[in-house]
Design a protein around this motif. Structure first.
Motif, mmCIF file in Angstrom:
data_model
loop_
_atom_site.group_PDB
_atom_site.id
_atom_site.type_symbol
_atom_site.label_atom_id
_atom_site.label_comp_id
_atom_site.label_asym_id
_atom_site.label_seq_id
_atom_site.Cartn_x
_atom_site.Cartn_y
_atom_site.Cartn_z
ATOM 1 N N PHE A 55 15.002 28.235 -7.454
ATOM 2 C CA PHE A 55 14.141 28.709 -8.535
ATOM 3 C C PHE A 55 14.433 28.025 -9.864
ATOM 4 O O PHE A 55 13.660 28.157 -10.812
ATOM 5 N N ARG A 58 13.655 29.359 -13.469
ATOM 6 C CA ARG A 58 12.782 30.522 -13.293
ATOM 7 C C ARG A 58 13.409 31.603 -12.422
ATOM 8 O O ARG A 58 12.779 32.600 -12.102
ATOM 9 N N PHE A 62 12.002 35.392 -11.624
ATOM 10 C CA PHE A 62 11.662 35.798 -10.262
ATOM 11 C C PHE A 62 12.363 37.107 -9.904
ATOM 12 O O PHE A 62 11.745 38.043 -9.393
#
Length: 98
Positions: A55, A58, A62
């Motif tokens: 990820f 991010r 998430f």
């Protein structure tokens, strides 16, 4: 689930390598598994397709989204599912090879 085995036909590979079998064992399921929100989040991140490093920057967003969805689904923070049965296939080295 692979009801017809794997595409690589590992049974043929193991047989050619001198193994016999398989002996099939079923571990019965059906038991309830209760999890907290933290347990579910940890389970998600334990999946290869959802490993935290995938990820990048991010990841925190998430995780926040997952936690928000879990709170909406279960305000108590508890989740329960029935465990499926598990099949175990045991291959043994043939006695002639030992």
């Amino acid at each position: 689930m692979l009801p017809h085995g794997t595409p690589g036909d590992e049974a043929a590979v193991l047989t050619r390598a001198g193994f016999t079998g398989p002996d099939r064992h079923v571990v019965p399921g059906g038991q309830p598994l209760e999890r907290t929100c933290d347990d579910v989040v940890a389970w998600v991140f334990s999946m290869s397709y959802a490993a935290p490093h995938l990820f990048g920057p991010r990841g925190e967003a998430f995780e926040a989204d997952v936690r928000r969805l879990l709170r909406e689904a279960s305000p108590s923070g508890w989740f329960s599912e029935r465990q499926p049965s598990t099949e175990v296939f045991v291959w043994r080295k043939s006695p002639a090879e030992m």
